[in-house]
Design a protein around this motif. Structure first.
Motif, mmCIF file in Angstrom:
data_model
loop_
_atom_site.group_PDB
_atom_site.id
_atom_site.type_symbol
_atom_site.label_atom_id
_atom_site.label_comp_id
_atom_site.label_asym_id
_atom_site.label_seq_id
_atom_site.Cartn_x
_atom_site.Cartn_y
_atom_site.Cartn_z
ATOM 1 N N ASP A 106 -32.358 6.358 -42.218
ATOM 2 C CA ASP A 106 -33.747 5.938 -42.415
ATOM 3 C C ASP A 106 -33.887 4.423 -42.239
ATOM 4 O O ASP A 106 -34.879 3.937 -41.690
ATOM 5 C CB ASP A 106 -34.252 6.405 -43.794
ATOM 6 C CG ASP A 106 -33.291 6.015 -44.921
ATOM 7 O OD1 ASP A 106 -32.086 5.743 -44.643
ATOM 8 O OD2 ASP A 106 -33.725 5.954 -46.082
ATOM 9 N N VAL A 107 -32.872 3.672 -42.679
ATOM 10 C CA VAL A 107 -32.935 2.207 -42.523
ATOM 11 C C VAL A 107 -32.778 1.829 -41.045
ATOM 12 O O VAL A 107 -33.462 0.927 -40.558
ATOM 13 C CB VAL A 107 -31.869 1.513 -43.411
ATOM 14 C CG1 VAL A 107 -31.832 0.016 -43.162
ATOM 15 C CG2 VAL A 107 -32.160 1.806 -44.886
ATOM 16 N N VAL A 108 -31.930 2.547 -40.318
ATOM 17 C CA VAL A 108 -31.818 2.307 -38.875
ATOM 18 C C VAL A 108 -33.185 2.537 -38.213
ATOM 19 O O VAL A 108 -33.618 1.737 -37.367
ATOM 20 C CB VAL A 108 -30.740 3.217 -38.230
ATOM 21 C CG1 VAL A 108 -30.752 3.087 -36.714
ATOM 22 C CG2 VAL A 108 -29.359 2.884 -38.788
ATOM 23 N N ASP A 109 -33.873 3.584 -38.630
ATOM 24 C CA ASP A 109 -35.211 3.838 -38.070
ATOM 25 C C ASP A 109 -36.172 2.692 -38.400
ATOM 26 O O ASP A 109 -36.980 2.287 -37.552
ATOM 27 C CB ASP A 109 -35.779 5.163 -38.606
ATOM 28 C CG ASP A 109 -35.089 6.377 -37.985
ATOM 29 O OD1 ASP A 109 -34.433 6.229 -36.923
ATOM 30 O OD2 ASP A 109 -35.184 7.485 -38.563
ATOM 31 N N ASN A 110 -36.081 2.173 -39.632
ATOM 32 C CA ASN A 110 -36.953 1.034 -39.995
ATOM 33 C C ASN A 110 -36.629 -0.200 -39.157
ATOM 34 O O ASN A 110 -37.532 -0.934 -38.747
ATOM 35 C CB ASN A 110 -36.805 0.688 -41.482
ATOM 36 C CG ASN A 110 -37.357 1.778 -42.380
ATOM 37 O OD1 ASN A 110 -38.113 2.639 -41.934
ATOM 38 N ND2 ASN A 110 -36.970 1.755 -43.652
ATOM 39 N N ILE A 111 -35.346 -0.433 -38.906
ATOM 40 C CA ILE A 111 -34.960 -1.574 -38.065
ATOM 41 C C ILE A 111 -35.522 -1.378 -36.663
ATOM 42 O O ILE A 111 -36.117 -2.284 -36.068
ATOM 43 C CB ILE A 111 -33.421 -1.733 -37.997
ATOM 44 C CG1 ILE A 111 -32.832 -2.052 -39.377
ATOM 45 C CG2 ILE A 111 -33.040 -2.827 -36.989
ATOM 46 C CD1 ILE A 111 -31.297 -2.000 -39.428
ATOM 47 N N LYS A 112 -35.333 -0.173 -36.132
ATOM 48 C CA LYS A 112 -35.815 0.117 -34.778
ATOM 49 C C LYS A 112 -37.320 -0.131 -34.685
ATOM 50 O O LYS A 112 -37.799 -0.744 -33.720
ATOM 51 C CB LYS A 112 -35.469 1.571 -34.427
ATOM 52 C CG LYS A 112 -35.943 2.025 -33.062
ATOM 53 C CD LYS A 112 -35.266 1.293 -31.907
ATOM 54 C CE LYS A 112 -35.659 1.925 -30.564
ATOM 55 N NZ LYS A 112 -35.109 1.175 -29.426
ATOM 56 N N THR A 113 -38.072 0.321 -35.688
ATOM 57 C CA THR A 113 -39.519 0.117 -35.674
ATOM 58 C C THR A 113 -39.852 -1.377 -35.641
ATOM 59 O O THR A 113 -40.698 -1.819 -34.849
ATOM 60 C CB THR A 113 -40.163 0.777 -36.919
ATOM 61 O OG1 THR A 113 -39.840 2.164 -36.887
ATOM 62 C CG2 THR A 113 -41.668 0.609 -36.939
ATOM 63 N N ALA A 114 -39.174 -2.156 -36.482
ATOM 64 C CA ALA A 114 -39.432 -3.606 -36.526
ATOM 65 C C ALA A 114 -39.086 -4.261 -35.196
ATOM 66 O O ALA A 114 -39.822 -5.131 -34.701
ATOM 67 C CB ALA A 114 -38.642 -4.244 -37.668
ATOM 68 N N VAL A 115 -37.975 -3.843 -34.597
ATOM 69 C CA VAL A 115 -37.552 -4.427 -33.318
ATOM 70 C C VAL A 115 -38.526 -4.011 -32.205
ATOM 71 O O VAL A 115 -38.909 -4.830 -31.362
ATOM 72 C CB VAL A 115 -36.098 -4.014 -32.990
ATOM 73 C CG1 VAL A 115 -35.728 -4.392 -31.568
ATOM 74 C CG2 VAL A 115 -35.117 -4.641 -33.983
ATOM 75 N N GLU A 116 -38.937 -2.745 -32.209
ATOM 76 C CA GLU A 116 -39.893 -2.282 -31.184
ATOM 77 C C GLU A 116 -41.218 -3.035 -31.301
ATOM 78 O O GLU A 116 -41.852 -3.332 -30.287
ATOM 79 C CB GLU A 116 -40.139 -0.771 -31.305
ATOM 80 C CG GLU A 116 -38.974 0.089 -30.828
ATOM 81 C CD GLU A 116 -38.695 -0.028 -29.324
ATOM 82 O OE1 GLU A 116 -39.596 0.261 -28.524
ATOM 83 O OE2 GLU A 116 -37.570 -0.424 -28.963
ATOM 84 N N ASN A 117 -41.624 -3.355 -32.524
ATOM 85 C CA ASN A 117 -42.875 -4.104 -32.696
ATOM 86 C C ASN A 117 -42.791 -5.476 -32.043
ATOM 87 O O ASN A 117 -43.767 -5.966 -31.482
ATOM 88 C CB ASN A 117 -43.220 -4.257 -34.185
ATOM 89 C CG ASN A 117 -43.753 -2.953 -34.767
ATOM 90 O OD1 ASN A 117 -44.199 -2.070 -34.021
ATOM 91 N ND2 ASN A 117 -43.692 -2.820 -36.080
ATOM 92 N N ALA A 118 -41.615 -6.104 -32.113
ATOM 93 C CA ALA A 118 -41.461 -7.445 -31.543
ATOM 94 C C ALA A 118 -41.171 -7.400 -30.044
ATOM 95 O O ALA A 118 -41.670 -8.227 -29.285
ATOM 96 C CB ALA A 118 -40.341 -8.186 -32.273
ATOM 97 N N CYS A 119 -40.351 -6.444 -29.617
ATOM 98 C CA CYS A 119 -39.887 -6.406 -28.221
ATOM 99 C C CYS A 119 -39.801 -4.954 -27.775
ATOM 100 O O CYS A 119 -38.713 -4.359 -27.815
ATOM 101 C CB CYS A 119 -38.506 -7.041 -28.061
ATOM 102 S SG CYS A 119 -38.014 -8.244 -29.293
#
Ligand code: HEM
Ligand SMILES: *[C@@H]1O[C@H](CO)[C@@H](O)[C@H](O)[C@H]1NC(C)=O
Ligand SMILES: *[C@@H]1O[C@H](CO)[C@@H](O)[C@H](O)[C@H]1NC(C)=O
Ligand SMILES: *[C@@H]1O[C@H](CO)[C@@H](O)[C@H](O)[C@H]1NC(C)=O
Ligand SMILES: *[C@@H]1O[C@H](CO)[C@@H](O)[C@H](O)[C@H]1NC(C)=O
Ligand SMILES: *[C@@H]1O[C@H](CO)[C@@H](O)[C@H](O)[C@H]1NC(C)=O
Ligand SMILES: *[C@@H]1O[C@H](CO)[C@@H](O)[C@H](O)[C@H]1NC(C)=O
Ligand SMILES: *[C@@H]1O[C@H](CO)[C@@H](O)[C@H](O)[C@H]1NC(C)=O
Ligand SMILES: *[C@@H]1O[C@H](CO)[C@@H](O)[C@H](O)[C@H]1NC(C)=O
Length: 348
Positions: A106-119
């Motif tokens: 779930d934390v990997v998914d949260n990281i991915k979401t944050a990264v996708e928002n930026a780039c």
């Protein structure tokens, strides 16, 4: 290839030949500046999400580095461990070493979401695991290193590979050594490594197991040591007797096996060299941990003593061996894809 042992010169010759082959095969290398123009803040974004997660779950750092390990040991560092079951995928999450054990998805998914928002569409899930491993260690007091990047994500998972490639905590030192040497043989070791250093590379690779300086383990992974070790009717003789008594309290003989205890009883949440002091005190939790120090005549004993006395030497070797592990057959160039959701292949 033949298993590499620390002492056999013919094996070292074989390893040298393999290494020459690997260098010859080397294609696109990973690079620390891979996202310098396309996602310059990616490390900070990853680190921020982990810092947030640590507020409510101090264990998450340990869980995240373990995911990178379980990813890299199966078909290379390609985020195959993150794929869920689907009509065409048998998830590695359900393989023996991961089922009811691997966590942090779930934390990997949260990281991915944050990264996708930026780039959007730029950073692979495999690189996120490598970055998360480094952040987790450095945020817990351990070393920092320059994470090499540019991995791409797999289109498949390999559940049977996960069943067999990831070591179990019940194996002998020599069996574990052979699993680590299989992994070393597939790493893209940079050419600045002279071939005669292959022996050291393998030796220190094994010491990644010292990541057990933080995190937790369930009773079922070590309770075989507490009452009737290998059918002897007695506990594992390499277990410190006062530590044994503590563990017997936590893991009663007929318990469910899912109770948790600290892998490092001394400093449970810090990434430090206490792991090695524990081994010297016969307080390695898993059989495979204690074997590093208690296997008679093993080459690993002197390294345990060295790392117990020098945290600096340990941190330097650990950082280098994490970079090496991150080099296990990555997909690069136009192989694989950049997944938009780490749990599934694009378009599925
Ligand atoms: C001989 C090799 C290894 C064996 C047999 C092994 C086995 C295990 C086992 C049985 C657990 C407990 C899992 C559970 O109770 O659910 C564990 C946890 C852990 N392992 Fe390993 N491991 C090995 C190598 C490594 C390596 C190379 C790393 C990292 C680079 C690593 C990092 C961790 C961490 C951080 C935890 C705690 C995870 C958490 O609290 O969620 N291990 N390992
Ligand atoms: C990177 O983060 C810094 C602050 O942490 C911010 O000032 C900067 O705008 C960010 N750059 C990009 C490209 O997002
Ligand atoms: C994916 O797998 C995880 C772990 O097995 C599970 O918790 C989650 O519900 C699954 N997610 C989806 C969308 O199927
Ligand atoms: C992995 O091991 C589990 C447990 O033994 C087994 O149920 C599963 O079928 C195995 N997966 C594969 C693909 O061999
Ligand atoms: C799965 O992993 C095993 C063991 O690492 C390997 O031998 C096999 O080639 C892999 N299978 C695929 C389809 O990648
Ligand atoms: C070591 O590996 C061999 C061959 O795979 C296997 O037969 C043996 O049971 C293993 N021993 C231990 C202690 O894990
Ligand atoms: C220990 O295990 C062995 C082999 O499984 C069994 O024969 C023996 O009865 C056990 N001893 C005790 C004291 O439970
Ligand atoms: C555990 O269960 C066995 C039978 O399954 C029983 O003989 C033994 O007394 C139990 N031990 C404890 C400590 O409860
Ligand atoms: C057992 O652990 C204690 C520390 O808790 C240590 O002082 C003692 O030397 C250890 N005993 C052995 C035999 O390693």
């Amino acid at each position: 290839m033949a298993p590499i042992s620390f002492s056999s010169s013919s094996s070292i010759l074989a390893a040298t030949i393999c290494l020459a082959f690997i260098l010859h095969q080397a294609q696109a290398q990973l690079s620390a500046t891979f996202y310098a123009t396309t996602c310059p803040n990616v490390s900070t974004i990853v680190s921020n999400v982990i810092q947030q997660a640590l507020q409510s779950d101090i264990r998450i750092a340990a869980s995240l580095i373990r995911l990178h390990f379980h990813d890299c040991f199966v078909n290379g560092c390609d985020a195959s461990v993150l794929l869920n079951d689907s009509s065409s995928i048998q998830s590695e999450k359900n393989a023996v070493p991961n089922f009811n054990s691997a966590r942090g998805f779930d934390v990997v998914d949260n990281i991915k979401t944050a990264v996708e928002n930026a780039c959007p569409g730029v950073v692979s899930c495999a690189d996120i695991l490598a970055l998360a491993a480094e952040s987790s260690v450095s945020l817990s007091g351990g070393p920092s290193w320059n994470v090499l990047l540019g991995r791409r994500d797999s289109l498949t998972a390999n559940q049977s590979g996960a069943n067999t490639s990831i070591p179990t905590p019940f194996e002998s030192l020599s069996n574990i050594t052979s699993k680590f040497s299989q992994s070393v043989s597939t790493q893209r070791i940079s050419s600045r490594y002279l071939v005669h250093r292959i022996r050291n590379i393998l030796k220190f690779q094994y010491f990644q197991i010292s990541a057990h300086t933080f995190g937790r383990a369930q009773c079922r992974f070590f309770s075989g040591r507490l009452y009737n070790f290998s059918g002897t009717g007695n506990p594992d003789p390499t277990l410190n007797t006062s530590y044994l008594a503590t563990l017997q309290q936590i893991c009663p003989q007929n318990g469910s096996g899912t109770a948790l205890t600290n892998l490092d009883p001394a400093t449970p949440n810090a990434f430090d060299n206490n792991y090695f002091t524990n081994l010297q005190n016969n307080q390695g939790l898993l059989q495979t941990d204690q074997e590093l120090f208690s296997t008679s005549g093993a080459a690993t004993i002197s390294i345990v003593n060295n790392f117990a006395s020098s945290q600096t030497a340990f941190f330097q070797s650990f950082a280098q061996s994490m970079i090496n592990m991150g080099n296990i057959s990555p997909l690069t160039g136009s192989s694989g894809e950049i997944r938009s959701d780490c749990k599934k292949v694009n378009g599925s």
